[in-house]
Write a protein that holds these residues in place. Structure first.
Motif, short mmCIF file in Angstrom:
data_model
loop_
_atom_site.label_atom_id
_atom_site.label_comp_id
_atom_site.label_asym_id
_atom_site.label_seq_id
_atom_site.Cartn_x
_atom_site.Cartn_y
_atom_site.Cartn_z
N TYR A 1 -10.72 26.70 32.51
CA TYR A 1 -9.64 27.64 32.19
C TYR A 1 -9.04 27.28 30.83
N ASP A 2 -9.12 28.20 29.90
CA ASP A 2 -8.48 28.05 28.59
C ASP A 2 -8.43 29.44 27.96
N PRO A 3 -7.33 30.15 28.18
CA PRO A 3 -7.27 31.54 27.70
C PRO A 3 -7.32 31.66 26.18
N GLY B 1 -8.03 23.51 29.51
CA GLY B 1 -7.95 23.15 28.09
C GLY B 1 -9.29 22.61 27.63
N ALA C 1 -1.11 12.50 26.35
CA ALA C 1 -0.36 11.34 25.88
C ALA C 1 1.10 11.47 26.27
N ASN D 1 -9.94 8.12 23.62
CA ASN D 1 -9.79 8.22 22.17
C ASN D 1 -10.90 9.11 21.59
N ASN E 1 -10.61 19.57 21.69
CA ASN E 1 -11.26 18.36 21.17
C ASN E 1 -11.72 17.42 22.28
#
Ligand SMILES: NC(=O)c1ccc[n+]([C@@H]2O[C@H](COP(=O)([O-])OP(=O)(O)OC[C@H]3O[C@@H](n4cnc5c(N)ncnc54)[C@H](OP(=O)(O)O)[C@@H]3O)[C@@H](O)[C@H]2O)c1
Length: 256
Positions: free
Chosen positions: A29-31, A8, A81, A104, A11
């Motif tokens: 890895y983030d398709p 991921g 979270a 944060n 942000n």
């Protein structure tokens, strides 16, 4: 170089990636990412085989499906979270070490505030990875991470609201919005830096500094009087508390 996988790259994942780029051998890895400055692996299994440490930076509802696909035990750091250590452990390969860390938003500019809890075996790795991204606090239990979430995780939203309200006060008093916003940001920034500076040399208290700008019968006491009339302290204190209770509810009740 230790091999670190990041799942991921949004942000949070992206700034983490950027800050550790020179010190670790990283697999991403983030398709779904459209970033062109990262060489992504096409399969999560590559991270599973190669990496000793895995940082999970996807939305909370995606965490379990990621963990379930892992086969070899590893050091897992989750920033999601509301995902408890118990739940993370349940879905991770047996023998894995787990840490939850709550960052944060100012992490994006290396001015974050991060609280963590979990298996002490991976604390040294957590410290190396996250200490460059801001203030890092070791917490004593998961209730503390819920409290941390209410204060630091949600805190930037309260601060942005406060800055906006200051700016609107300036507009109400006849200043342009663009001037008002600049003035509000600098006022908050200058006040924070001054308090930080004072804290370096002694046990300063915010109220002491407040008293320095509050002369008898002057403008500030009239402003403060209005804030108190509208329960400013009570409102802020209980905003933090409500966010803490919601974080606790999400973790324990696992409500999404
Ligand atoms: N943002 C904050 O202020 C903040 C503060 C504290 C903690 N957190 C935690 O940080 C985590 C990430 O938040 P974020 O704001 O960085 O989210 P984000 O910007 O949405 O980033 C997550 C990235 O992961 C991708 N993704 C979705 N499913 C995936 C999968 N199965 N495998 C690999 N990648 C996948 C997403 O793609 P899509 O966009 O296409 O889904 C997105 O690019 C969350 O768990 C959140 O609770 C965030």
């Amino acid at each position: 170089m230790k091999k670190v996988g990041i799942v991921g790259l949004g942000n949070m994942g992206y700034p983490i990636y950027k800050s550790i780029l020179s010190e670790f051998d990283i697999r991403c890895y983030d398709p779904y990412s459209k970033r062109t400055d990262i060489q992504f692996e096409s399969d999560l299994s590559k991270l599973d085989t190669d990496c000793e440490i895995l940082i999970i930076c996807v939305k909370p509802d995606k965490v379990s499906e990621i963990l379930k696909q892992l086969k070899s035990p590893k050091k897992i750091i989750s920033i999601a979270a509301g995902k408890s250590l118990k739940e993370l452990k349940e879905f991770s390969p047996p023998g894995s070490y787990i840490v939850r860390i709550m960052p944060n938003l100012p992490l994006q500019i290396k001015e974050g505030c991060m609280g963590y809890i979990g298996d002490k075996e991976i604390y040294p790795d957590v410290q190396v990875i996250f200490q460059k991204l801001g203030l890092l606090i070791e917490l004593s239990n998961e209730t503390a991470i819920d409290a941390f979430t209410g204060l630091a995780g949600s805190g930037p939203a309260y601060v942005f609201s406060f800055i906006q309200a200051l700016a609107e006060g300036g507009v109400k008093s006849g200043l342009s919005y663009s001037d008002s916003l600049k003035i509000s940001i600098q006022t908050v920034k200058g006040s924070v830096l001054l308090l930080e500076e004072e804290l370096k040399s002694r046990d300063a208290h915010p109220m002491e500094l407040r008293n320095k700008v509050t002369s008898a019968g002057g403008t500030t006491i009239f402003g403060l009087d209005k804030l108190e009339e509208n329960n400013f302290n009570y409102s802020v204190m209980n905003a933090v508390f409500a966010a803490f209770k919601r974080a606790e509810e999400l973790r324990i009740g696992n409500i999404r």
